[in-house]
Design a protein around this motif. Structure first.
Motif, PDB file in Angstrom:
ATOM      1  N   TRP A 165      -4.419   1.407  -2.164  1.00 14.71           N
ATOM      2  CA  TRP A 165      -4.027   0.269  -1.345  1.00 14.71           C
ATOM      3  C   TRP A 165      -4.368   0.574   0.108  1.00 14.71           C
ATOM      4  O   TRP A 165      -4.244   1.704   0.557  1.00 14.71           O
ATOM      5  CB  TRP A 165      -2.520   0.012  -1.435  1.00 14.71           C
ATOM      6  CG  TRP A 165      -2.054  -0.419  -2.779  1.00 14.71           C
ATOM      7  CD1 TRP A 165      -1.928  -1.705  -3.251  1.00 14.71           C
ATOM      8  CD2 TRP A 165      -1.637   0.427  -3.847  1.00 14.71           C
ATOM      9  NE1 TRP A 165      -1.462  -1.692  -4.523  1.00 14.71           N
ATOM     10  CE2 TRP A 165      -1.273  -0.389  -4.933  1.00 14.71           C
ATOM     11  CE3 TRP A 165      -1.541   1.816  -4.004  1.00 14.71           C
ATOM     12  CZ2 TRP A 165      -0.821   0.121  -6.130  1.00 14.71           C
ATOM     13  CZ3 TRP A 165      -1.093   2.321  -5.207  1.00 14.71           C
ATOM     14  CH2 TRP A 165      -0.741   1.473  -6.251  1.00 14.71           C
ATOM     15  N   PHE A 166      -4.748  -0.453   0.839  1.00 15.41           N
ATOM     16  CA  PHE A 166      -5.051  -0.321   2.263  1.00 15.41           C
ATOM     17  C   PHE A 166      -3.765  -0.479   3.074  1.00 15.41           C
ATOM     18  O   PHE A 166      -2.951  -1.352   2.771  1.00 15.41           O
ATOM     19  CB  PHE A 166      -6.043  -1.398   2.710  1.00 15.41           C
ATOM     20  CG  PHE A 166      -7.428  -1.201   2.158  1.00 15.41           C
ATOM     21  CD1 PHE A 166      -8.425  -0.648   2.941  1.00 15.41           C
ATOM     22  CD2 PHE A 166      -7.739  -1.583   0.859  1.00 15.41           C
ATOM     23  CE1 PHE A 166      -9.705  -0.481   2.445  1.00 15.41           C
ATOM     24  CE2 PHE A 166      -9.015  -1.414   0.347  1.00 15.41           C
ATOM     25  CZ  PHE A 166      -9.999  -0.852   1.142  1.00 15.41           C
ATOM     26  N   GLN A 167      -3.603   0.348   4.100  1.00 15.03           N
ATOM     27  CA  GLN A 167      -2.458   0.236   5.022  1.00 15.03           C
ATOM     28  C   GLN A 167      -2.932  -0.412   6.319  1.00 15.03           C
ATOM     29  O   GLN A 167      -3.580   0.235   7.146  1.00 15.03           O
ATOM     30  CB  GLN A 167      -1.868   1.612   5.320  1.00 15.03           C
ATOM     31  CG  GLN A 167      -0.808   1.628   6.396  1.00 15.03           C
ATOM     32  CD  GLN A 167       0.491   1.004   5.939  1.00 15.03           C
ATOM     33  OE1 GLN A 167       0.988   1.341   4.875  1.00 15.03           O
ATOM     34  NE2 GLN A 167       1.030   0.102   6.726  1.00 15.03           N
ATOM     35  N   TRP A 168      -2.643  -1.710   6.502  1.00 20.96           N
ATOM     36  CA  TRP A 168      -2.986  -2.448   7.706  1.00 20.96           C
ATOM     37  C   TRP A 168      -1.725  -2.631   8.536  1.00 20.96           C
ATOM     38  O   TRP A 168      -0.708  -3.091   8.033  1.00 20.96           O
ATOM     39  CB  TRP A 168      -3.538  -3.829   7.360  1.00 20.96           C
ATOM     40  CG  TRP A 168      -4.930  -3.831   6.833  1.00 20.96           C
ATOM     41  CD1 TRP A 168      -5.317  -3.891   5.524  1.00 20.96           C
ATOM     42  CD2 TRP A 168      -6.138  -3.783   7.593  1.00 20.96           C
ATOM     43  NE1 TRP A 168      -6.684  -3.896   5.433  1.00 20.96           N
ATOM     44  CE2 TRP A 168      -7.212  -3.830   6.689  1.00 20.96           C
ATOM     45  CE3 TRP A 168      -6.412  -3.719   8.961  1.00 20.96           C
ATOM     46  CZ2 TRP A 168      -8.537  -3.810   7.101  1.00 20.96           C
ATOM     47  CZ3 TRP A 168      -7.736  -3.692   9.374  1.00 20.96           C
ATOM     48  CH2 TRP A 168      -8.784  -3.734   8.452  1.00 20.96           C
ATOM     49  N   ASN A 169      -1.799  -2.296   9.826  1.00 21.85           N
ATOM     50  CA  ASN A 169      -0.687  -2.478  10.754  1.00 21.85           C
ATOM     51  C   ASN A 169      -1.092  -3.483  11.825  1.00 21.85           C
ATOM     52  O   ASN A 169      -2.247  -3.504  12.257  1.00 21.85           O
ATOM     53  CB  ASN A 169      -0.327  -1.158  11.445  1.00 21.85           C
ATOM     54  CG  ASN A 169       0.080  -0.101  10.453  1.00 21.85           C
ATOM     55  OD1 ASN A 169       0.825  -0.350   9.520  1.00 21.85           O
ATOM     56  ND2 ASN A 169      -0.407   1.109  10.649  1.00 21.85           N
ATOM     57  N   LEU A 170      -0.129  -4.272  12.255  1.00 25.95           N
ATOM     58  CA  LEU A 170      -0.355  -5.173  13.370  1.00 25.95           C
ATOM     59  C   LEU A 170       0.291  -4.546  14.596  1.00 25.95           C
ATOM     60  O   LEU A 170       1.480  -4.255  14.584  1.00 25.95           O
ATOM     61  CB  LEU A 170       0.251  -6.547  13.079  1.00 25.95           C
ATOM     62  CG  LEU A 170      -0.295  -7.656  13.969  1.00 25.95           C
ATOM     63  CD1 LEU A 170      -0.341  -8.952  13.201  1.00 25.95           C
ATOM     64  CD2 LEU A 170       0.494  -7.817  15.217  1.00 25.95           C
ATOM     65  N   LEU A 171      -0.503  -4.284  15.625  1.00 25.24           N
ATOM     66  CA  LEU A 171      -0.007  -3.612  16.822  1.00 25.24           C
ATOM     67  C   LEU A 171       0.466  -4.597  17.884  1.00 25.24           C
ATOM     68  O   LEU A 171       1.515  -4.395  18.490  1.00 25.24           O
ATOM     69  CB  LEU A 171      -1.081  -2.688  17.399  1.00 25.24           C
ATOM     70  CG  LEU A 171      -1.639  -1.636  16.425  1.00 25.24           C
ATOM     71  CD1 LEU A 171      -2.739  -0.826  17.097  1.00 25.24           C
ATOM     72  CD2 LEU A 171      -0.538  -0.746  15.907  1.00 25.24           C
TER      73      LEU A 171
END
Length: 191
Positions: free
Chosen positions: A157-163
């Motif tokens: 799974w990809f770990q995408w964060n919104l900064l």
């Protein structure tokens, strides 16, 4: 360093040392090549649509789904989506013996991508910091592909964060802003 969506020329990914979290899960941090050096995968997006607003999942986790809903009017969305798909294909090719879960999901609002929100994520509009993100808004975002979660069942799974997010909200005045008609007439009399 933040890479503007218009400046993504080619995508070369590099993985850092694998970090084991449990017997079942490990994490692979990712970086991207930019100007002949590897940096964190941090991008500034074109204007994306927020179909659902800030959502709470579980008791303490928040996410925000962002949509490519406006592709017919914004060619930058098509290019940015193509670049994200290239990232997916690179990982899929690199880990061909794994089931690589897609991060772009199709729904009523075209393709959407889900971002993890943490206590350091900030949202802004033209006046102030925001504490809530409502649905049906547009905005530009700074996003971070932190890496990949891998389990012992050969799934990724990809770990995408919104900064950060800069939201295009309706214009609001914070104080009484009408121009009083009598003050206009007085100025004209003085002329």
């Amino acid at each position: 360093m933040i890479i503007n969506h218009k400046k993504i020329n080619k995508i070369n990914l590099a993985s850092k040392n694998i970090l084991k979290y449990t017997n079942d899960y490990s994490f692979i941090p990712l970086q991207i090549e930019n100007d002949n050096k590897y940096i964190n995968c941090i991008f500034q997006t074109p204007s994306l649509f927020i179909p659902y607003g800030l959502q709470q999942i579980n008791s303490n986790k928040y996410v925000l789904d962002l949509s490519f809903h406006n592709k017919m009017n914004d060619k930058h969305l098509i290019t940015f989506e193509d670049n994200l798909n290239k990232i997916y294909k690179i990982i899929q090719k690199e880990y061909k013996n794994y089931n690589v879960n897609k991060f772009l999901k199709t729904n009523t609002y075209d393709n959407c991508i889900r971002f993890k929100i943490n206590k350091f994520t900030k949202f802004y509009d033209q006046f102030q910091n925001l504490t809530n993100v409502k649905p049906y808004l547009y905005g530009k975002f700074i996003i971070h592909l932190e890496g990949l979660w891998v389990n012992n069942k050969k799934e990724i799974w990809f770990q995408w964060n919104l900064l950060q997010g800069k939201l295009y909200k309706e214009i609001r005045f914070n104080h009484y802003s009408f121009i009083d008609e009598s003050s206009i007439e007085e100025k004209n009399d003085d002329d």
